[in-house]
Design an enzyme around this catalytic site. Structure first.
Site, PDB file in Angstrom:
ATOM      1  N   LYS A 222     -70.778   8.765  53.053  1.00  0.00           N
ATOM      2  CA  LYS A 222     -71.283   9.790  53.977  1.00  0.00           C
ATOM      3  C   LYS A 222     -72.697  10.206  53.594  1.00  0.00           C
ATOM      4  CE  LYS A 222     -70.640  13.568  56.913  1.00  0.00           C
ATOM      5  NZ  LYS A 222     -69.760  14.485  57.582  1.00  0.00           N
TER       6      LYS A 222
ATOM      7  N   HIS B 284     -56.636  17.059  64.286  1.00  0.00           N
ATOM      8  CA  HIS B 284     -57.866  16.252  64.261  1.00  0.00           C
ATOM      9  C   HIS B 284     -57.567  14.853  63.697  1.00  0.00           C
ATOM     10  CE1 HIS B 284     -62.169  15.580  64.065  1.00  0.00           C
ATOM     11  NE2 HIS B 284     -62.046  15.163  62.813  1.00  0.00           N
TER      12      HIS B 284
ATOM     13  N   GLU C 263     -78.341  12.908  63.377  1.00  0.00           N
ATOM     14  CA  GLU C 263     -77.548  12.079  64.286  1.00  0.00           C
ATOM     15  C   GLU C 263     -78.344  11.553  65.478  1.00  0.00           C
ATOM     16  OE1 GLU C 263     -73.408  13.315  64.704  1.00  0.00           O
ATOM     17  OE2 GLU C 263     -73.390  12.392  66.668  1.00  0.00           O
TER      18      GLU C 263
ATOM     19  N   GLU D  12     -59.609  10.043  58.010  1.00  0.00           N
ATOM     20  CA  GLU D  12     -61.070   9.952  57.792  1.00  0.00           C
ATOM     21  C   GLU D  12     -61.384   8.898  56.731  1.00  0.00           C
ATOM     22  OE1 GLU D  12     -63.090  11.428  59.787  1.00  0.00           O
ATOM     23  OE2 GLU D  12     -61.964  13.115  60.592  1.00  0.00           O
TER      24      GLU D  12
ATOM     25  N   ARG E  19     -81.096  35.313  60.335  1.00  0.00           N
ATOM     26  CA  ARG E  19     -81.951  34.114  60.487  1.00  0.00           C
ATOM     27  C   ARG E  19     -81.778  33.108  59.361  1.00  0.00           C
ATOM     28  NH1 ARG E  19     -85.742  37.917  62.607  1.00  0.00           N
ATOM     29  NH2 ARG E  19     -85.622  37.749  64.868  1.00  0.00           N
TER      30      ARG E  19
ATOM     31  N   ARG F 244     -75.957   7.813  62.226  1.00  0.00           N
ATOM     32  CA  ARG F 244     -74.890   8.763  61.902  1.00  0.00           C
ATOM     33  C   ARG F 244     -73.766   8.740  62.935  1.00  0.00           C
ATOM     34  NH1 ARG F 244     -75.579  14.948  59.496  1.00  0.00           N
ATOM     35  NH2 ARG F 244     -73.355  15.374  59.369  1.00  0.00           N
TER      36      ARG F 244
ATOM     37  N   LYS G 223     -73.316  19.554  59.364  1.00  0.00           N
ATOM     38  CA  LYS G 223     -73.007  19.829  60.777  1.00  0.00           C
ATOM     39  C   LYS G 223     -72.136  21.077  60.811  1.00  0.00           C
ATOM     40  CE  LYS G 223     -72.480  15.494  63.268  1.00  0.00           C
ATOM     41  NZ  LYS G 223     -71.463  14.814  64.075  1.00  0.00           N
TER      42      LYS G 223
ATOM     43  N   HIS H  67     -63.473   9.129  67.035  1.00  0.00           N
ATOM     44  CA  HIS H  67     -63.520  10.563  67.357  1.00  0.00           C
ATOM     45  C   HIS H  67     -63.683  10.838  68.840  1.00  0.00           C
ATOM     46  CE1 HIS H  67     -63.777  10.914  63.076  1.00  0.00           C
ATOM     47  NE2 HIS H  67     -63.935  12.223  63.105  1.00  0.00           N
TER      48      HIS H  67
ATOM     49  N   ASN I 178     -68.599   8.799  64.000  1.00  0.00           N
ATOM     50  CA  ASN I 178     -67.710   9.266  65.071  1.00  0.00           C
ATOM     51  C   ASN I 178     -66.706   8.206  65.484  1.00  0.00           C
ATOM     52  OD1 ASN I 178     -68.981  11.783  65.241  1.00  0.00           O
ATOM     53  ND2 ASN I 178     -70.624  10.886  66.469  1.00  0.00           N
TER      54      ASN I 178
ATOM     55  N   HIS J 196     -61.077  13.463  69.928  1.00  0.00           N
ATOM     56  CA  HIS J 196     -61.371  14.833  70.361  1.00  0.00           C
ATOM     57  C   HIS J 196     -60.727  15.135  71.708  1.00  0.00           C
ATOM     58  CE1 HIS J 196     -65.178  15.491  67.676  1.00  0.00           C
ATOM     59  NE2 HIS J 196     -64.051  15.692  67.030  1.00  0.00           N
TER      60      HIS J 196
HETATM   61  N1  LIG Z   1     -68.800  19.252  60.136  1.00  0.00           N
HETATM   62  C1  LIG Z   1     -68.349  18.009  60.114  1.00  0.00           C
HETATM   63  O1  LIG Z   1     -69.101  17.052  59.853  1.00  0.00           O
HETATM   64  C2  LIG Z   1     -66.895  17.769  60.377  1.00  0.00           C
HETATM   65  C3  LIG Z   1     -66.323  16.524  60.084  1.00  0.00           C
HETATM   66  C4  LIG Z   1     -64.939  16.365  60.256  1.00  0.00           C
HETATM   67  C5  LIG Z   1     -64.170  17.416  60.732  1.00  0.00           C
HETATM   68  N2  LIG Z   1     -64.776  18.608  61.032  1.00  0.00           N
HETATM   69  C6  LIG Z   1     -63.967  19.738  61.521  1.00  0.00           C
HETATM   70  O2  LIG Z   1     -63.052  20.089  60.491  1.00  0.00           O
HETATM   71  C7  LIG Z   1     -61.911  20.710  61.089  1.00  0.00           C
HETATM   72  C8  LIG Z   1     -60.668  20.107  60.498  1.00  0.00           C
HETATM   73  O3  LIG Z   1     -60.682  20.353  59.121  1.00  0.00           O
HETATM   74  P1  LIG Z   1     -59.326  20.438  58.282  1.00  0.00           P
HETATM   75  O4  LIG Z   1     -58.482  19.282  58.619  1.00  0.00           O
HETATM   76  O5  LIG Z   1     -59.710  20.680  56.882  1.00  0.00           O
HETATM   77  O6  LIG Z   1     -58.598  21.690  58.945  1.00  0.00           O
HETATM   78  P2  LIG Z   1     -58.382  23.220  58.495  1.00  0.00           P
HETATM   79  O7  LIG Z   1     -59.595  23.786  57.949  1.00  0.00           O
HETATM   80  O8  LIG Z   1     -57.756  23.879  59.676  1.00  0.00           O
HETATM   81  O9  LIG Z   1     -57.295  23.109  57.342  1.00  0.00           O
HETATM   82  C9  LIG Z   1     -56.021  22.614  57.628  1.00  0.00           C
HETATM   83  C10 LIG Z   1     -54.929  23.549  57.121  1.00  0.00           C
HETATM   84  O10 LIG Z   1     -54.818  23.437  55.710  1.00  0.00           O
HETATM   85  C11 LIG Z   1     -54.841  24.734  55.113  1.00  0.00           C
HETATM   86  N3  LIG Z   1     -55.414  24.539  53.781  1.00  0.00           N
HETATM   87  C12 LIG Z   1     -56.694  24.304  53.443  1.00  0.00           C
HETATM   88  N4  LIG Z   1     -56.799  24.029  52.142  1.00  0.00           N
HETATM   89  C13 LIG Z   1     -55.555  24.128  51.617  1.00  0.00           C
HETATM   90  C14 LIG Z   1     -55.024  23.940  50.316  1.00  0.00           C
HETATM   91  N5  LIG Z   1     -55.773  23.540  49.297  1.00  0.00           N
HETATM   92  N6  LIG Z   1     -53.690  24.145  50.151  1.00  0.00           N
HETATM   93  C15 LIG Z   1     -52.893  24.486  51.203  1.00  0.00           C
HETATM   94  N7  LIG Z   1     -53.332  24.648  52.453  1.00  0.00           N
HETATM   95  C16 LIG Z   1     -54.663  24.459  52.661  1.00  0.00           C
HETATM   96  C17 LIG Z   1     -55.658  25.556  56.060  1.00  0.00           C
HETATM   97  O11 LIG Z   1     -55.368  26.919  55.906  1.00  0.00           O
HETATM   98  C18 LIG Z   1     -55.189  25.017  57.408  1.00  0.00           C
HETATM   99  O12 LIG Z   1     -53.974  25.619  57.766  1.00  0.00           O
HETATM  100  C19 LIG Z   1     -62.033  20.483  62.587  1.00  0.00           C
HETATM  101  O13 LIG Z   1     -62.455  21.677  63.180  1.00  0.00           O
HETATM  102  C20 LIG Z   1     -63.118  19.422  62.706  1.00  0.00           C
HETATM  103  O14 LIG Z   1     -63.836  19.509  63.917  1.00  0.00           O
HETATM  104  C21 LIG Z   1     -66.091  18.798  60.855  1.00  0.00           C
END
Ligand SMILES: NC(=O)c1ccc[n+]([C@@H]2O[C@H](COP(=O)([O-])OP(=O)(O)OC[C@H]3O[C@@H](n4cnc5c(N)ncnc54)[C@H](O)[C@@H]3O)[C@@H](O)[C@H]2O)c1
Length: 369
Positions: A230, A267, A240, A188, A124, A244, A146, A251, A248, A255
């Site tokens: 942000k 992404h 949101e 981004e 929880r 907020r 999020k 996005h 997007n 997506h």
């Molecule tokens: N919660 C939110 O507000 C929000 C906002 C934007 C994106 N997201 C989500 O985030 C995700 C995308 O995030 P991402 O682009 O970080 O992807 P990811 O977490 O898949 O990382 C990308 C790649 O980089 C590698 N990696 C990470 N850090 C590293 C480092 N320092 N050195 C070498 N390799 C490294 C990871 O292992 C992976 O292979 C999506 O699922 C998206 O929906 C969420």
């Protein structure tokens, strides 16, 4: 090390700090020990980050006397699933994690979204801190609470709002980040310029090459600026309900493209193309000067991101995906559109015909991917 406070309405969540610096692993560990005391700390990461940074950080935590463990799951969006979540819960139980445990999300957005989600429901709810290691996570996903996993029908369809207890942004993690992942983060960053900060957009236009070379002074300035944008948006609209949604920008289509490409498009790539599409729709509807849409396309291109929709992705499938988006309202698809760079607004509904037209235009002479 600089700190930014995220002030939230106590009814929902407690306020927290975003700490930003370079080479600050030791200080992060000390702050965790001091401000986020727990019987046990569990680093959750992926199997790329674990050998690069996870093992070292575990040693740092143990060296200052914390009872710490590490769990890693396979890297990549495919892991952002309910199955991985159940597996993590199982591993946490086997480690003896209880309500007095603090989780540490060390990784990109996938790790951050997953750890936030499990922290919100494990026994929880347990506290968690974010230590983002990708550019996407440092400027975006680690801030704002999020959390989510994907379902086969779409991204982020199961999730919660659950704020971290702190965010630690260490720019030295970016040194090991592959160029393509860095470019995803640039998408981004460009988005923040488009929705909130024309000055930063201009700074990027003038300095994109230096940013891509990871120029230290520029990067700190830009990352801190994005975190401030942000946090200001999250403070006004944590759940949101309104403002907020401008985060997007790009996005909605992004997506859909990610999903239709079976996540071959990342992404950042989806968002890059989505931002251009949203600018073109804005221009076609008469809100935005076409010259501004052109500036957006050129900046995306300078960042090394795609500017075209791969011709092989069926337009009808993209539109069907758009209609599954959780941000849709009834039959209309919400788009964040622009009046000018720095001035976005949420449009109640863009006609399918217009979306179709822009997708087809953006496919013309696209490189097959
Ligand atoms: N919660 C939110 O507000 C929000 C906002 C934007 C994106 N997201 C989500 O985030 C995700 C995308 O995030 P991402 O682009 O970080 O992807 P990811 O977490 O898949 O990382 C990308 C790649 O980089 C590698 N990696 C990470 N850090 C590293 C480092 N320092 N050195 C070498 N390799 C490294 C990871 O292992 C992976 O292979 C999506 O699922 C998206 O929906 C969420």
């Amino acid at each position: 090390m600089r700190s930014i406070k995220v002030n939230l309405d106590k009814k929902y969540s407690s306020s927290y700090e975003i700490h930003i610096g370079r080479g600050i692993a030791d200080r992060i560990a000390l702050l965790i020990a001091k401000n986020h005391k727990a019987g046990r700390h569990v680093i959750v990461t992926d199997d790329n980050v674990a050998p690069l940074h996870g093992k070292n950080f575990l040693t740092v935590l143990k060296n200052i006397g914390l009872n710490a463990d590490i769990i890693a799951f396979p890297a990549g969006e495919a892991s952002k699933s309910i199955n991985t979540l159940l597996d993590l819960a199982d591993k946490l139980l086997k480690l003896g994690a209880d309500r007095g445990t603090c989780l540490i999300a060390l990784g990109g957005g996938v790790v951050g979204d997953m750890v936030g989600f499990i922290a919100s429901i494990y026994m929880r709810g347990v506290p968690y801190v974010q230590i983002p290691t990708t550019l996407v996570a440092q400027v975006d996903s680690a801030i704002g609470g999020k959390t989510a996993v994907d379902l086969p029908t779409g991204k982020n369809l199961l999730g919660t709002f659950y704020q971290p207890a702190a965010v630690f942004v260490d720019l030295s993690f970016l040194e090991t980040l592959p160029a393509k992942e860095f470019e995803n983060g640039l998408a981004e960053i460009i988005k923040y310029g488009i929705i909130d900060d024309e000055k930063m957009f201009y700074l990027l236009e003038e300095n994109m090459e230096a940013v891509r070379q990871k120029d230290s002074t520029l990067l700190v300035k830009i990352v801190e600026n994005c975190c401030r944008i942000k946090k200001a948006i999250v403070e006004i609209d944590e759940r949101e309900q309104g403002l907020r949604r401008i985060l997007n920008y790009g996005h909605t289509l992004g997506h859909a493209l990610e999903a239709v490409s079976m996540y071959k498009m990342t992404h950042g790539e989806g968002v890059a193309v989505g931002m251009i599409a949203a600018a073109l729709i804005s221009a076609k509807k008469g809100y935005l000067d076409i010259a501004e849409a052109k500036r957006i396309k050129e900046l995306v291109e300078k960042a090394g991101l795609p500017v075209k929709i791969p011709a092989k992705l069926p337009t009808q499938e993209i539109i069907t995906r758009l209609q599954m988006d959780k941000k849709k309202n009834g039959d209309t698809i919400h788009f964040v559109l622009l009046k000018k760079i720095g001035m976005p607004f949420v449009n109640g509904g863009v006609e399918k015909r217009l979306i179709n037209e822009v997708i087809e235009e953006m496919k013309n002479d696209a490189r097959a991917t």
